[in-house]
Write a protein that holds these residues in place. Sequence first.
Motif, PDB file in Angstrom:
ATOM      1  N   ALA A 388      26.934  31.256  69.569  1.00 38.99           N
ATOM      2  CA  ALA A 388      26.740  31.606  68.155  1.00 38.99           C
ATOM      3  C   ALA A 388      25.287  32.010  67.909  1.00 38.99           C
ATOM      4  O   ALA A 388      25.002  32.919  67.123  1.00 38.99           O
ATOM      5  N   LEU A 389      24.360  31.323  68.606  1.00 36.24           N
ATOM      6  CA  LEU A 389      22.945  31.665  68.460  1.00 36.24           C
ATOM      7  C   LEU A 389      22.652  33.024  69.089  1.00 36.24           C
ATOM      8  O   LEU A 389      21.902  33.826  68.537  1.00 36.24           O
ATOM      9  N   PHE A 391      24.716  35.478  69.430  1.00 33.58           N
ATOM     10  CA  PHE A 391      25.255  36.536  68.573  1.00 33.58           C
ATOM     11  C   PHE A 391      24.381  36.765  67.339  1.00 33.58           C
ATOM     12  O   PHE A 391      24.137  37.898  66.923  1.00 33.58           O
ATOM     13  N   TYR A 392      23.904  35.695  66.769  1.00 34.15           N
ATOM     14  CA  TYR A 392      23.046  35.814  65.575  1.00 34.15           C
ATOM     15  C   TYR A 392      21.840  36.712  65.883  1.00 34.15           C
ATOM     16  O   TYR A 392      21.500  37.611  65.125  1.00 34.15           O
ATOM     17  N   LEU A 393      21.223  36.466  67.044  1.00 40.11           N
ATOM     18  CA  LEU A 393      20.048  37.258  67.409  1.00 40.11           C
ATOM     19  C   LEU A 393      20.428  38.705  67.724  1.00 40.11           C
ATOM     20  O   LEU A 393      19.706  39.636  67.376  1.00 40.11           O
TER      21      LEU A 393
ATOM     22  N   LYS B  52      30.880  40.864  66.691  1.00 42.28           N
ATOM     23  CA  LYS B  52      30.958  39.523  67.277  1.00 42.28           C
ATOM     24  C   LYS B  52      32.004  39.499  68.386  1.00 42.28           C
ATOM     25  O   LYS B  52      33.111  40.010  68.202  1.00 42.28           O
ATOM     26  N   PRO B  53      31.661  38.920  69.557  1.00 47.65           N
ATOM     27  CA  PRO B  53      32.645  38.853  70.638  1.00 47.65           C
ATOM     28  C   PRO B  53      33.813  37.926  70.264  1.00 47.65           C
ATOM     29  O   PRO B  53      33.689  37.086  69.384  1.00 47.65           O
ATOM     30  N   PRO B  74      26.326  44.732  69.587  1.00 46.05           N
ATOM     31  CA  PRO B  74      25.889  44.277  68.253  1.00 46.05           C
ATOM     32  C   PRO B  74      24.465  44.737  67.915  1.00 46.05           C
ATOM     33  O   PRO B  74      24.194  45.124  66.777  1.00 46.05           O
ATOM     34  N   PHE B  86      25.213  36.211  57.313  1.00 46.78           N
ATOM     35  CA  PHE B  86      26.218  35.263  57.806  1.00 46.78           C
ATOM     36  C   PHE B  86      26.644  34.267  56.732  1.00 46.78           C
ATOM     37  O   PHE B  86      25.825  33.812  55.932  1.00 46.78           O
ATOM     38  N   VAL B  90      22.919  30.240  61.506  1.00 44.81           N
ATOM     39  CA  VAL B  90      22.699  29.184  62.510  1.00 44.81           C
ATOM     40  C   VAL B  90      21.247  28.704  62.476  1.00 44.81           C
ATOM     41  O   VAL B  90      20.355  29.412  62.026  1.00 44.81           O
ATOM     42  N   ASP B  91      21.034  27.495  62.976  1.00 49.41           N
ATOM     43  CA  ASP B  91      19.672  26.950  63.145  1.00 49.41           C
ATOM     44  C   ASP B  91      19.177  27.345  64.533  1.00 49.41           C
ATOM     45  O   ASP B  91      19.934  27.231  65.500  1.00 49.41           O
ATOM     46  N   ILE B  92      17.946  27.761  64.633  1.00 52.10           N
ATOM     47  CA  ILE B  92      17.389  28.059  65.958  1.00 52.10           C
ATOM     48  C   ILE B  92      16.094  27.269  66.138  1.00 52.10           C
ATOM     49  O   ILE B  92      15.006  27.779  65.883  1.00 52.10           O
ATOM     50  N   PHE B 100      10.932  35.283  64.923  1.00 52.79           N
ATOM     51  CA  PHE B 100      12.280  35.835  64.942  1.00 52.79           C
ATOM     52  C   PHE B 100      12.312  37.168  64.186  1.00 52.79           C
ATOM     53  O   PHE B 100      12.834  38.173  64.685  1.00 52.79           O
ATOM     54  N   ALA B 104      13.060  40.802  65.832  1.00 49.40           N
ATOM     55  CA  ALA B 104      14.208  41.586  65.375  1.00 49.40           C
ATOM     56  C   ALA B 104      13.757  42.959  64.870  1.00 49.40           C
ATOM     57  O   ALA B 104      14.300  43.992  65.251  1.00 49.40           O
TER      58      ALA B 104
END
Lengths: 440, 250
Positions: A388-389, A391-393, B52-53, B74, B86, B90-92, B100, B104
């Motif tokens: 999930a991480l 994919f997010y990136l 998304k896969p 993606p 989203f 998510v937390d990174i 980040f 990006a």
Amino acid sequence: MKQVLAKADAERATDDIFAEARGRLPGAGPVPQIRARAFDVYKRAGLPHRGMEDWKYTDLRALIGEVLPLAPQPDAQALARAKVSAKQVAADQAVKLVLVDGMFAPELSDLGRLETEVVVRSLREVLETPAAVAMAGLLLSTTSDSAISLNAAMATDGLVITVADGNAVKRPIQIVHVATGLSVSTYTRSYLQLGKGAHAAILESFVPAEGASGYQANDAIIALVGEEARLSHIRVAAAASDAVNISSAIMAVGARAKLDLFTMTCSGSISRYQGFITLAGEGTKLSANGVNLVRDELHADTKIVVDHAVPHCNSREKFRAVIDDCGRSVFQGRILVRPAARKTDATLTTRALLLSDQAEADNKPELEILADDVACRHGATSGALDDALVFYLRARGLSEKDARILLIKAFIGEPIEEITSQNLRDFVTAQAEHWLQARR
Amino acid sequence: MALLEIHDLHVRVENREIIRGLHLNVNAGEVHAIMGPNGSGKSTLSHVIAGKPGYEITGGQVLFRGENLLRMEPNERAAKGVFLAFQYPVDIPGVTTMNFLRAALNAQRKARDQREFSTPEFLKRVREVAGSLKIPHDMIKRGVNVGFSGGEKKRNEILQMALLEPSLCILDEIDSGLDIDALRIVASGINALRSPARAMILITHYRRLLDHIVPDIVHVMSKGRVRKSGGKELALELEACGYAQFEDAA
């Protein structure tokens, strides 16, 4: 039967190695006798094997079988090759001291840049002086580990670094261990003594020269950290991918002193780092951290024993392993809190990141608490990268490779962040980055 | 040519058909709202557009500026201008929002053969946008979404959207978990990004969001298809009558 014979053969070979090397090993006065005794201790135990609890994941008897002959003294050509590698691995602003195939190489070292606050001599020089009687103790150690005994018997050279009371060494001292040989073994042993209130940072790098292969490097560092002293010891090992690297650190820390340790292993067929840290004075603080980066079929084993011998000490350990392909990482973290060591505050976390199905991580945190009124915690986890991480990136524009690299960097970032010097932190980060970029 | 054209899309997840012949055209400058009950395939649609896969496309086409989006990675889609906010960011830990964002933005610019932003240029832009979204500077210096509240995470999504300047923004339940004040901040951030060159797809259960971001076109999705499309008044109708009528039509 075959195995018994094999072992006997290996032992005979080892006997020969010591007998052959003897004449070349430095040491006046009682030194030869101390070496012979150390060799006997080694011989009784033999190569570390899985029957020894401390070595259960790294069975050298099975993995390497025998000890290779002692490396010859490096010639001009070996020194020239070593010079290239030493230069490549040199950290910014650090003062370089280079050991080539177990011998101090002053001509490759920055002796002229040493600050006056620190005294550096070679072990060879120290053991050969008439005062060697007093110095012979440098070869003794309090641990019974057979790899360390072998090191004491065979050490050809090393560095003896002394920082007197109150002295602060500003620039880091980088000990660069370069191996140039083929199928030989090398032994170095260094001493570090920090007086009361002294400050120093030592960086150790282990690298092969181009073409070095199949060697066995066995290094030990013994450090005495005085009261209120501050020592940073950073170690980055990148042995040749068919070589063996065994490094042992034995350190005792005085009252109210602070010791920051960091170890990173990023290459080597078999690598073992073993740190034995005794918090010997009240109010000391230890930060011991590390990273194993393992790929192919390489094996990296890190063991850290923290001995809380007295009350009111604090130890923090963070360890991370990243394992790819068929690599194997071992982390054994032992915290011993002796009966007197009340008010001990100790934590240990170890986490492994498995990048392939064949990767293996063995995490063994151990607490042995013999005192009351202590706060000790440990935790161990292992797992894969979170899709999930990733994919997010990727959804934000990073390629899959870059996304994974960023996440792995974040994973190993926590222990690296503990390195207090920005310079040394950048050095370690760059080495890790190099490993990550080389991933397929 | 529409910015986004979806033609007869069929998508399966673990052998269950989730999207069953969906059609959708979105032009630049338009704001579309897709409403529908749980399980109607709204989030699946957003994931498929973003790449998304784990989804099996069994039929149909998704074209972005006439290019086959489904064939792109993606990150290629992101560089072309597709952005998914989203539903559950998510937390990174260990990656600061600042690093980040920079990674990006520069990855996208590199993919488009644009020069990378210098550090001062980048910092200036981040500060401006963060300020308008009331995102405190120390939040940007922390790990991505680590310890953030639901509202902060959603604001962080809008921050990324504002910096990356995509041409198609898909906002998957951007209103979920937001209190009314947070919803106002997020909505005004989104409204500020409306432009003739940019299209948005708002995915939501609730009309409430559409009071703050007024859509041009509302679609009702049920059982993997768009069942009805209309103007913003369709949202009011839905609120009065519910989704049941559209399920019957399926």
